[in-house]
Design a protein around this motif. Sequence first.
Motif, short mmCIF file in Angstrom:
data_model
loop_
_atom_site.label_atom_id
_atom_site.label_comp_id
_atom_site.label_asym_id
_atom_site.label_seq_id
_atom_site.Cartn_x
_atom_site.Cartn_y
_atom_site.Cartn_z
N ALA A 231 -14.91 33.02 -9.68
CA ALA A 231 -13.65 32.54 -9.11
C ALA A 231 -13.74 32.47 -7.59
O ALA A 231 -13.22 31.53 -6.97
N LEU A 232 -14.39 33.43 -6.98
CA LEU A 232 -14.50 33.46 -5.52
C LEU A 232 -15.38 32.34 -4.99
O LEU A 232 -15.15 31.82 -3.90
N LEU A 233 -16.39 31.95 -5.76
CA LEU A 233 -17.35 30.96 -5.27
C LEU A 233 -17.14 29.57 -5.86
O LEU A 233 -17.32 28.57 -5.17
N CYS A 234 -16.72 29.50 -7.12
CA CYS A 234 -16.66 28.22 -7.82
C CYS A 234 -15.26 27.79 -8.24
O CYS A 234 -15.08 26.67 -8.73
N GLY A 235 -14.27 28.66 -8.10
CA GLY A 235 -12.92 28.31 -8.50
C GLY A 235 -12.53 28.91 -9.84
O GLY A 235 -13.39 29.32 -10.63
N LEU A 236 -11.24 28.95 -10.10
CA LEU A 236 -10.72 29.61 -11.30
C LEU A 236 -11.13 28.90 -12.58
O LEU A 236 -11.43 29.55 -13.59
N GLU A 237 -11.14 27.58 -12.58
CA GLU A 237 -11.46 26.85 -13.80
C GLU A 237 -12.90 27.10 -14.23
O GLU A 237 -13.18 27.36 -15.41
N SER A 238 -13.82 27.04 -13.28
CA SER A 238 -15.22 27.33 -13.60
C SER A 238 -15.39 28.78 -14.04
O SER A 238 -16.21 29.08 -14.92
N ALA A 239 -14.62 29.67 -13.43
CA ALA A 239 -14.70 31.09 -13.80
C ALA A 239 -14.25 31.30 -15.24
O ALA A 239 -14.86 32.08 -15.99
N ASN A 269 -8.31 35.62 -3.68
CA ASN A 269 -8.93 34.66 -2.76
C ASN A 269 -9.86 33.71 -3.49
O ASN A 269 -10.99 33.46 -3.05
N ALA A 270 -9.39 33.18 -4.61
CA ALA A 270 -10.22 32.26 -5.39
C ALA A 270 -10.48 30.98 -4.61
O ALA A 270 -9.63 30.52 -3.83
#
Length: 305
Positions: A231-239, A269-270
């Motif tokens: 989530a921190l690096l790629c966003g919530l959807e990818s997470a 802080n996504a």
Amino acid sequence: MTEKWSALLLLLQLLGNLESSQAIWFPWYFQRYGLVPHSFRHGGGHKNQTHHSGSTCPPGYEPKSSASKLTGEMVGCEHAGGSIGGGSGSGSERLCDDNPVLMQLARLYVVSPERIVLLLAQPSLTASCDEIADVLGNIQRSMRNCVLEPDNIYGRLADGLSYFRTEVCDGGDGSNRKRCTGLQESHNCLRELRTDMIECEAPADWYERRNATKVCHIFNDVLDCYYTRAALLCGLESAKQLRSFAGDSMGRAMIHKCEVNKRLPRVDNAMPIHEATGAGTTSPQFTYFILVNIVIGFACFQYIF
């Protein structure tokens, strides 16, 4: 002693073929156990087993009779009471030597459920899928005339690897096709997540513990770690997609059946979606800023000339 030296030479040969940046990730398994089959490492055996046979059978099984040697069959294990199904002779179930399975999994460094998920961070998914297909094909050929115990860890890891091929390499089924597409689209970001994913891995042998409650607790901790880092690096959807896939693939590679916690960890802080993917619409404020600068630049140009 000869077997130990052979294993050591093979280990050195494998390490020699690795680049320096990859060598540090060589699986802990071989440093700890060497090339030891699962059945030997867990002390299986039967009271009728002799030291001369060199084979190990699980409880309830014994080495096959000498008659199998006369017929040219490979030596293996059979039920202590004879063949399955009342001794008809046609339903005998021989247990496989799991060392060939281990050797194939070692090509991909798949020595734990987490290492299956880590294949998503390989530089090329296409190249990885080709090698996965070859590994699974060799495993299948080595088990044409025998079976592995249901709780054999290498057999379970092979099941998890097969799921990876179905869901990532082959496009997934109808219900998971969207997830497969999302994982492929976020592959560039997942490659950058490799170190974080390794840091999320649980201690060695965690999935082999007998305490199912403890195993499932660690299992969900690993999934939550994947989700938070992604989530921190790629966003919530990818997470979400990574966590979902990790839960399914790791679950198939484990002996205990664990339920995935439905509650997602909170990530304050996504990474915004358009920044994580490099796409998205431009904000109105930024558009206004660009227009103002264009007008000012045009006015300055007219004033000068």
